[in-house]
Design a protein around this motif. Structure first.
Motif, PDB file in Angstrom:
ATOM      1  N   TRP A 123       0.844  -1.190   0.000  1.00 39.54           N
ATOM      2  CA  TRP A 123       0.000   0.000   0.000  1.00 39.54           C
ATOM      3  C   TRP A 123       0.881   1.241   0.000  1.00 39.54           C
ATOM      4  O   TRP A 123       1.783   1.359   0.830  1.00 39.54           O
ATOM      5  N   ALA A 124       0.581   2.179  -0.873  1.00 40.73           N
ATOM      6  CA  ALA A 124       1.423   3.365  -1.005  1.00 40.73           C
ATOM      7  C   ALA A 124       1.275   4.317   0.167  1.00 40.73           C
ATOM      8  O   ALA A 124       2.201   5.067   0.486  1.00 40.73           O
ATOM      9  N   ASN A 125       0.114   4.302   0.832  1.00 38.24           N
ATOM     10  CA  ASN A 125      -0.115   5.243   1.920  1.00 38.24           C
ATOM     11  C   ASN A 125      -1.221   4.736   2.841  1.00 38.24           C
ATOM     12  O   ASN A 125      -1.843   3.697   2.583  1.00 38.24           O
ATOM     13  N   LYS A 126      -1.469   5.480   3.892  1.00 37.57           N
ATOM     14  CA  LYS A 126      -2.462   5.096   4.889  1.00 37.57           C
ATOM     15  C   LYS A 126      -3.859   5.024   4.298  1.00 37.57           C
ATOM     16  O   LYS A 126      -4.647   4.137   4.649  1.00 37.57           O
ATOM     17  N   ASN A 127      -4.193   5.942   3.410  1.00 42.00           N
ATOM     18  CA  ASN A 127      -5.530   5.949   2.817  1.00 42.00           C
ATOM     19  C   ASN A 127      -5.830   4.631   2.116  1.00 42.00           C
ATOM     20  O   ASN A 127      -6.897   4.028   2.304  1.00 42.00           O
ATOM     21  N   GLU A 128      -4.904   4.176   1.276  1.00 41.53           N
ATOM     22  CA  GLU A 128      -5.106   2.920   0.558  1.00 41.53           C
ATOM     23  C   GLU A 128      -5.259   1.757   1.537  1.00 41.53           C
ATOM     24  O   GLU A 128      -6.115   0.881   1.366  1.00 41.53           O
ATOM     25  N   LEU A 169     -23.133  -5.331  10.683  1.00 42.27           N
ATOM     26  CA  LEU A 169     -21.741  -5.068  10.331  1.00 42.27           C
ATOM     27  C   LEU A 169     -21.339  -3.641  10.710  1.00 42.27           C
ATOM     28  O   LEU A 169     -20.273  -3.400  11.280  1.00 42.27           O
ATOM     29  N   LEU A 170     -22.224  -2.672  10.429  1.00 42.26           N
ATOM     30  CA  LEU A 170     -21.919  -1.277  10.737  1.00 42.26           C
ATOM     31  C   LEU A 170     -21.856  -1.019  12.236  1.00 42.26           C
ATOM     32  O   LEU A 170     -21.229  -0.062  12.684  1.00 42.26           O
ATOM     33  N   ALA A 171     -22.516  -1.857  13.017  1.00 43.25           N
ATOM     34  CA  ALA A 171     -22.519  -1.676  14.468  1.00 43.25           C
ATOM     35  C   ALA A 171     -21.202  -2.091  15.110  1.00 43.25           C
ATOM     36  O   ALA A 171     -20.928  -1.716  16.256  1.00 43.25           O
ATOM     37  N   GLN A 172     -20.381  -2.840  14.395  1.00 43.96           N
ATOM     38  CA  GLN A 172     -19.098  -3.257  14.946  1.00 43.96           C
ATOM     39  C   GLN A 172     -18.173  -2.043  15.053  1.00 43.96           C
ATOM     40  O   GLN A 172     -18.067  -1.255  14.108  1.00 43.96           O
ATOM     41  N   PRO A 173     -17.494  -1.860  16.189  1.00 43.87           N
ATOM     42  CA  PRO A 173     -16.645  -0.670  16.375  1.00 43.87           C
ATOM     43  C   PRO A 173     -15.624  -0.473  15.262  1.00 43.87           C
ATOM     44  O   PRO A 173     -15.414   0.657  14.800  1.00 43.87           O
ATOM     45  N   GLU A 174     -14.990  -1.565  14.806  1.00 39.61           N
ATOM     46  CA  GLU A 174     -13.959  -1.395  13.784  1.00 39.61           C
ATOM     47  C   GLU A 174     -14.550  -0.937  12.459  1.00 39.61           C
ATOM     48  O   GLU A 174     -13.967  -0.114  11.756  1.00 39.61           O
ATOM     49  N   THR A 175     -15.739  -1.435  12.123  1.00 43.36           N
ATOM     50  CA  THR A 175     -16.372  -1.010  10.879  1.00 43.36           C
ATOM     51  C   THR A 175     -16.820   0.439  10.969  1.00 43.36           C
ATOM     52  O   THR A 175     -16.587   1.244  10.059  1.00 43.36           O
ATOM     53  N   LYS A 176     -17.479   0.772  12.062  1.00 40.67           N
ATOM     54  CA  LYS A 176     -17.985   2.135  12.243  1.00 40.67           C
ATOM     55  C   LYS A 176     -16.849   3.155  12.192  1.00 40.67           C
ATOM     56  O   LYS A 176     -16.920   4.147  11.471  1.00 40.67           O
ATOM     57  N   THR A 177     -15.787   2.909  12.953  1.00 44.15           N
ATOM     58  CA  THR A 177     -14.674   3.854  13.001  1.00 44.15           C
ATOM     59  C   THR A 177     -13.982   3.976  11.653  1.00 44.15           C
ATOM     60  O   THR A 177     -13.686   5.077  11.180  1.00 44.15           O
ATOM     61  N   ALA A 178     -13.732   2.823  11.029  1.00 43.60           N
ATOM     62  CA  ALA A 178     -13.025   2.833   9.753  1.00 43.60           C
ATOM     63  C   ALA A 178     -13.838   3.513   8.670  1.00 43.60           C
ATOM     64  O   ALA A 178     -13.323   4.355   7.910  1.00 43.60           O
ATOM     65  N   LEU A 179     -15.125   3.182   8.562  1.00 44.64           N
ATOM     66  CA  LEU A 179     -15.953   3.747   7.498  1.00 44.64           C
ATOM     67  C   LEU A 179     -16.121   5.249   7.666  1.00 44.64           C
ATOM     68  O   LEU A 179     -15.972   6.019   6.712  1.00 44.64           O
ATOM     69  N   MET A 180     -16.426   5.694   8.883  1.00 46.65           N
ATOM     70  CA  MET A 180     -16.602   7.128   9.102  1.00 46.65           C
ATOM     71  C   MET A 180     -15.297   7.880   8.863  1.00 46.65           C
ATOM     72  O   MET A 180     -15.292   8.998   8.358  1.00 46.65           O
ATOM     73  N   GLY A 181     -14.176   7.253   9.216  1.00 47.27           N
ATOM     74  CA  GLY A 181     -12.883   7.891   8.996  1.00 47.27           C
ATOM     75  C   GLY A 181     -12.571   8.084   7.527  1.00 47.27           C
ATOM     76  O   GLY A 181     -12.184   9.181   7.099  1.00 47.27           O
ATOM     77  N   VAL A 182     -12.742   7.025   6.728  1.00 45.49           N
ATOM     78  CA  VAL A 182     -12.397   7.150   5.309  1.00 45.49           C
ATOM     79  C   VAL A 182     -13.370   8.057   4.573  1.00 45.49           C
ATOM     80  O   VAL A 182     -12.970   8.802   3.672  1.00 45.49           O
ATOM     81  N   VAL A 183     -14.653   8.022   4.954  1.00 49.76           N
ATOM     82  CA  VAL A 183     -15.626   8.895   4.286  1.00 49.76           C
ATOM     83  C   VAL A 183     -15.325  10.350   4.598  1.00 49.76           C
ATOM     84  O   VAL A 183     -15.342  11.209   3.698  1.00 49.76           O
ATOM     85  N   ALA A 184     -15.037  10.657   5.861  1.00 46.81           N
ATOM     86  CA  ALA A 184     -14.707  12.033   6.223  1.00 46.81           C
ATOM     87  C   ALA A 184     -13.453  12.503   5.499  1.00 46.81           C
ATOM     88  O   ALA A 184     -13.394  13.628   4.976  1.00 46.81           O
ATOM     89  N   GLU A 185     -12.449  11.656   5.439  1.00 47.28           N
ATOM     90  CA  GLU A 185     -11.192  12.031   4.785  1.00 47.28           C
ATOM     91  C   GLU A 185     -11.379  12.206   3.284  1.00 47.28           C
ATOM     92  O   GLU A 185     -10.725  13.052   2.656  1.00 47.28           O
ATOM     93  N   SER A 186     -12.287  11.440   2.699  1.00 42.56           N
ATOM     94  CA  SER A 186     -12.458  11.466   1.249  1.00 42.56           C
ATOM     95  C   SER A 186     -13.131  12.737   0.747  1.00 42.56           C
ATOM     96  O   SER A 186     -13.097  13.022  -0.447  1.00 42.56           O
ATOM     97  N   ARG A 217     -11.070   5.444  -4.824  1.00 42.49           N
ATOM     98  CA  ARG A 217     -10.686   4.133  -4.292  1.00 42.49           C
ATOM     99  C   ARG A 217     -11.820   3.513  -3.470  1.00 42.49           C
ATOM    100  O   ARG A 217     -12.070   2.314  -3.545  1.00 42.49           O
ATOM    101  N   ILE A 218     -12.509   4.315  -2.680  1.00 43.52           N
ATOM    102  CA  ILE A 218     -13.653   3.821  -1.916  1.00 43.52           C
ATOM    103  C   ILE A 218     -14.721   3.286  -2.859  1.00 43.52           C
ATOM    104  O   ILE A 218     -15.299   2.216  -2.641  1.00 43.52           O
ATOM    105  N   ARG A 219     -14.970   4.041  -3.915  1.00 45.42           N
ATOM    106  CA  ARG A 219     -15.996   3.623  -4.875  1.00 45.42           C
ATOM    107  C   ARG A 219     -15.633   2.292  -5.524  1.00 45.42           C
ATOM    108  O   ARG A 219     -16.483   1.408  -5.677  1.00 45.42           O
TER     109      ARG A 219
END
Length: 220
Positions: free
Chosen positions: A72-77, A112-129, A138-140
């Motif tokens: 992976w080239a960076n954290k986002n990927e 799936l969305l209720a799991q802490p790792e999914t919730k945190t990860a998804l909200m993080g990448v969407v906000a950053e995107s 990449r998300i798409r």
């Protein structure tokens, strides 16, 4: 040697190579990939997006940081692929009717969305995107387009049962797939992550009635 896609773990590794831009080099280890992606999700839950680093992930996964950068080239990927693996677990088993299939996948998605790792990860990448076009692309590709398979499979099954008409226009079918995916995913994500309300069997049933029958059918 056959050029067809090999089954099982080889297929998964090939898909991951495609998501990471087709970089080549030392043969990849499926075990290392899994450990890295799990470590990424654990770091997100504990540290959050802003504090997560490639070095922390490498330490948690027990690999060298150079190993991460070969993949992976960076954290986002890295984070997008860590989230994509979770969504690949979604399935659409045949429950006997279109309504039951929709209710089932809605409840599974919400769980799936209720799991802490999914919730945190998804909200993080969407906000950053929101300020990163490459990350949004990449998300798409890694999450949205891959999960549209559920809509395609569900509609084909419903058409085979005679519950939905066949669609002869491929472009219209693709547009309808996009629309149905947006409605289902948008409603469940908003309900669970924005409104922070439960998606229980009653909500899933009422949502399915609305989706399949329209506003006039949910007055009761």
């Amino acid at each position: 040697m056959s050029s067809s896609t090999p089954p099982g773990p080889c297929r998964a590794r090939g898909a991951l190579r495609a998501r990471t831009g087709g970089r080549t080099g030392r043969p990849r280890s499926a075990e290392a990939d899994a450990a890295i992606l799990a470590a990424t999700r654990a770091s997100l839950v504990e540290l959050g997006w802003s504090k997560l680093t490639m070095g922390d992930v490498a330490h948690r996964a027990g690999v060298a940081k150079t190993t991460l950068y070969r993949r992976w080239a960076n954290k986002n990927e890295l984070v997008v692929d860590a989230v994509a693996v979770l969504f690949d677990a979604l399935e659409l088993p045949d429950r006997g009717s279109l309504a039951a299939d929709v209710e089932g996948v809605v409840l599974q998605f919400a769980e799936l969305l209720a799991q802490p790792e999914t919730k945190t990860a998804l909200m993080g990448v969407v906000a950053e995107s929101t300020g990163d076009d490459a990350l949004r692309t990449r998300i798409r590709a890694a999450i949205v387009e891959r999960q549209k398979r559920l809509v395609v499979d569900g509609r084909r099954r419903a058409q085979a049962r005679g519950e939905l008409p066949l669609e002869e226009d491929p472009e219209a079918a693709a547009r309808n797939t996009d629309l149905v995916f947006d409605v289902v995913a948008g409603a469940v994500v908003h309900r669970t992550l924005v409104s922070a309300e439960p998606v229980d069997e009653d909500w899933a049933r009422r949502f399915t009635v609305l989706l399949l029958c329209g506003l006039g059918a949910i007055s009761s």
